[in-house]
Design a protein around this motif. Structure first.
Motif, PDB file in Angstrom:
ATOM      1  N   PHE A   1       0.835  -1.194   0.000  1.00 27.87           N
ATOM      2  CA  PHE A   1       0.000   0.000   0.000  1.00 27.87           C
ATOM      3  C   PHE A   1       0.866   1.239   0.000  1.00 27.87           C
ATOM      4  CE2 PHE A   1      -2.902  -3.184   1.310  1.00 27.87           C
ATOM      5  CZ  PHE A   1      -4.151  -2.742   0.930  1.00 27.87           C
ATOM      6  N   PRO A   2       0.559   2.218  -0.816  1.00 31.15           N
ATOM      7  CA  PRO A   2       1.326   3.464  -0.805  1.00 31.15           C
ATOM      8  C   PRO A   2       1.051   4.221   0.486  1.00 31.15           C
ATOM      9  CG  PRO A   2      -0.632   3.700  -2.151  1.00 31.15           C
ATOM     10  CD  PRO A   2      -0.560   2.246  -1.747  1.00 31.15           C
ATOM     11  N   PHE A   3       1.992   5.034   0.912  1.00 31.60           N
ATOM     12  CA  PHE A   3       1.718   5.888   2.064  1.00 31.60           C
ATOM     13  C   PHE A   3       0.653   6.898   1.660  1.00 31.60           C
ATOM     14  CE2 PHE A   3       6.326   4.923   3.249  1.00 31.60           C
ATOM     15  CZ  PHE A   3       5.919   3.806   3.954  1.00 31.60           C
ATOM     16  N   LEU A   4      -0.332   7.057   2.518  1.00 37.43           N
ATOM     17  CA  LEU A   4      -1.576   7.681   2.092  1.00 37.43           C
ATOM     18  C   LEU A   4      -1.707   9.145   2.506  1.00 37.43           C
ATOM     19  CD1 LEU A   4      -3.831   4.636   3.003  1.00 37.43           C
ATOM     20  CD2 LEU A   4      -2.818   5.210   0.805  1.00 37.43           C
ATOM     21  N   GLY A   5      -0.666   9.918   2.324  1.00 35.80           N
ATOM     22  CA  GLY A   5      -0.705  11.310   2.727  1.00 35.80           C
ATOM     23  C   GLY A   5      -1.640  12.159   1.900  1.00 35.80           C
ATOM     24  N   ASP A   6      -2.031  11.694   0.716  1.00 31.91           N
ATOM     25  CA  ASP A   6      -2.879  12.510  -0.142  1.00 31.91           C
ATOM     26  C   ASP A   6      -4.356  12.192   0.017  1.00 31.91           C
ATOM     27  OD1 ASP A   6      -2.938  10.033  -1.218  1.00 31.91           O
ATOM     28  OD2 ASP A   6      -2.200  10.590  -3.212  1.00 31.91           O
ATOM     29  N   GLY A   7      -4.681  11.363   1.017  1.00 28.09           N
ATOM     30  CA  GLY A   7      -6.092  11.088   1.304  1.00 28.09           C
ATOM     31  C   GLY A   7      -6.776  10.214   0.278  1.00 28.09           C
ATOM     32  N   MET A   8      -6.051   9.345  -0.401  1.00 30.94           N
ATOM     33  CA  MET A   8      -6.651   8.491  -1.420  1.00 30.94           C
ATOM     34  C   MET A   8      -7.710   7.563  -0.847  1.00 30.94           C
ATOM     35  SD  MET A   8      -3.698   7.350  -4.065  1.00 30.94           S
ATOM     36  CE  MET A   8      -2.955   6.267  -2.875  1.00 30.94           C
ATOM     37  N   ILE A   9      -7.521   7.130   0.415  1.00 34.10           N
ATOM     38  CA  ILE A   9      -8.499   6.258   1.065  1.00 34.10           C
ATOM     39  C   ILE A   9      -8.966   6.944   2.336  1.00 34.10           C
ATOM     40  CG2 ILE A   9      -8.908   4.018   2.122  1.00 34.10           C
ATOM     41  CD1 ILE A   9      -6.774   2.856   0.399  1.00 34.10           C
ATOM     42  N   GLY A  10     -10.247   7.098   2.493  1.00 31.36           N
ATOM     43  CA  GLY A  10     -10.772   7.755   3.687  1.00 31.36           C
ATOM     44  C   GLY A  10     -10.666   6.855   4.895  1.00 31.36           C
TER      45      GLY A  10
ATOM     46  N   LEU B   1     -10.682   2.073   5.703  1.00 28.75           N
ATOM     47  CA  LEU B   1      -9.502   1.341   6.129  1.00 28.75           C
ATOM     48  C   LEU B   1      -9.878   0.220   7.083  1.00 28.75           C
ATOM     49  CD1 LEU B   1      -7.022   4.272   6.724  1.00 28.75           C
ATOM     50  CD2 LEU B   1      -6.825   2.503   4.980  1.00 28.75           C
ATOM     51  N   SER B   2      -9.405  -0.976   6.808  1.00 25.00           N
ATOM     52  CA  SER B   2      -9.607  -2.114   7.692  1.00 25.00           C
ATOM     53  C   SER B   2      -8.324  -2.385   8.459  1.00 25.00           C
ATOM     54  CB  SER B   2      -9.960  -3.354   6.875  1.00 25.00           C
ATOM     55  OG  SER B   2      -8.830  -3.776   6.134  1.00 25.00           O
ATOM     56  N   ASN B   3      -8.404  -3.277   9.460  1.00 27.20           N
ATOM     57  CA  ASN B   3      -7.204  -3.666  10.184  1.00 27.20           C
ATOM     58  C   ASN B   3      -6.178  -4.284   9.247  1.00 27.20           C
ATOM     59  OD1 ASN B   3      -8.555  -2.821  12.434  1.00 27.20           O
ATOM     60  ND2 ASN B   3      -8.332  -4.717  13.579  1.00 27.20           N
ATOM     61  N   GLU B   4      -6.645  -5.009   8.240  1.00 22.48           N
ATOM     62  CA  GLU B   4      -5.717  -5.659   7.316  1.00 22.48           C
ATOM     63  C   GLU B   4      -4.970  -4.628   6.467  1.00 22.48           C
ATOM     64  OE1 GLU B   4      -8.103  -8.521   5.263  1.00 22.48           O
ATOM     65  OE2 GLU B   4      -7.746 -10.044   6.793  1.00 22.48           O
ATOM     66  N   MET B   5      -5.665  -3.584   6.050  1.00 22.10           N
ATOM     67  CA  MET B   5      -5.007  -2.519   5.307  1.00 22.10           C
ATOM     68  C   MET B   5      -3.973  -1.815   6.175  1.00 22.10           C
ATOM     69  SD  MET B   5      -8.161  -0.813   3.217  1.00 22.10           S
ATOM     70  CE  MET B   5      -9.000  -1.716   1.892  1.00 22.10           C
ATOM     71  N   LEU B   6      -4.332  -1.555   7.418  1.00 23.25           N
ATOM     72  CA  LEU B   6      -3.399  -0.911   8.341  1.00 23.25           C
ATOM     73  C   LEU B   6      -2.185  -1.804   8.583  1.00 23.25           C
ATOM     74  CD1 LEU B   6      -5.936   0.588  10.912  1.00 23.25           C
ATOM     75  CD2 LEU B   6      -4.700   1.815   9.113  1.00 23.25           C
ATOM     76  N   PHE B   7      -2.418  -3.105   8.642  1.00 25.62           N
ATOM     77  CA  PHE B   7      -1.313  -4.053   8.805  1.00 25.62           C
ATOM     78  C   PHE B   7      -0.362  -3.979   7.620  1.00 25.62           C
ATOM     79  CE2 PHE B   7       0.555  -8.230   7.916  1.00 25.62           C
ATOM     80  CZ  PHE B   7       1.235  -8.475   9.106  1.00 25.62           C
ATOM     81  N   GLN B   8      -0.908  -3.873   6.435  1.00 25.52           N
ATOM     82  CA  GLN B   8      -0.067  -3.805   5.242  1.00 25.52           C
ATOM     83  C   GLN B   8       0.749  -2.509   5.207  1.00 25.52           C
ATOM     84  OE1 GLN B   8       0.539  -6.132   3.182  1.00 25.52           O
ATOM     85  NE2 GLN B   8      -1.065  -7.610   3.602  1.00 25.52           N
TER      86      GLN B   8
END
Length: 206
Positions: free
Chosen positions: A68-77, A81-88
């Motif tokens: 997952f790219p670092f999300l500084g530009d707010g691509m995903i609100g 975000l799920s726990n699995e996305m945060l884990f990645q």
């Protein structure tokens, strides 16, 4: 040189990791990972704290292995975000830190995340129940934690850590075959465990 440390609550794993990093003059990452991940991703640290060593099933298995790219530009609100996305996202940060310097990682499936590396020693720290309870009560003296509450906390946290590790790593938490070495701090003591891990790491990777 990378050392990852899994640990039972009250085993002294965090103290061992900290002393090991000081003895070897290398970086140490425990909850610091949450702050770094939040800063680099542009997301709230509370998101990572709430998901820390917790699982959330039900998302497509195709998420595994994605970077997952670092999300500084707010691509995903936040709501997406799920726990699995945060884990990645956290996994990317752990890999990046390991690429930059020698370090000790505490928990958070670091051994699995860094499984492709050849310079990584994976350890698990356990201890006898009596010593674990004594250590937990000692940590909680200001809050007045009782022996009974310490036992309940020990069981609860160990189950949570096991569920997290087993889910994300497809291995079994606390089982010897999941690690390079398992040490009982009740037998070796904190300083003895530090000395053993230091010698093992230097012998294998220097």
């Amino acid at each position: 040189m990378i050392i990852t440390i899994g640990r039972q609550l009250g085993s002294g794993g965090r103290e061992i990791g900290k002393k090991l990093s000081e003895a070897m003059n290398i970086a140490y990452y425990d909850k610091e990972i949450l702050e770094i991940t939040a800063k680099e991703s542009g997301l709230s640290q509370k998101l990572f704290e709430q998901a820390d060593e917790c699982t959330q099933k039900g998302l497509p298995s195709g998420l595994f292995g994605m970077r997952f790219p670092f999300l500084g530009d707010g691509m995903i609100g936040y709501g997406g975000l799920s726990n699995e996305m945060l884990f990645q996202i956290q996994s990317d940060v752990i890999r990046d830190l390991a690429d930059k310097q020698s370090c000790v990682f505490i928990g958070r499936c670091a051994d699995y995340i860094l499984r492709e590396r050849k310079d990584c020693l994976n350890a698990f720290i356990c201890a006898n129940d009596e010593d674990r309870v004594r250590r937990i009560v000692g940590y909680g003296e200001d809050k007045g934690i009782s022996t009974e509450k310490a036992c309940d906390l020990m069981e609860h946290v160990d189950k949570k850590r096991a569920a997290y590790y087993n889910y994300y790593s497809n291995k079994t938490w606390g089982v010897a075959s999941s690690y390079h070495v398992c040490l009982n701090s009740s037998v070796f003591g904190v300083d003895g465990a530090v000395s053993l891990l230091k010698r093992m790491t230097e012998r294998e990777f220097k």
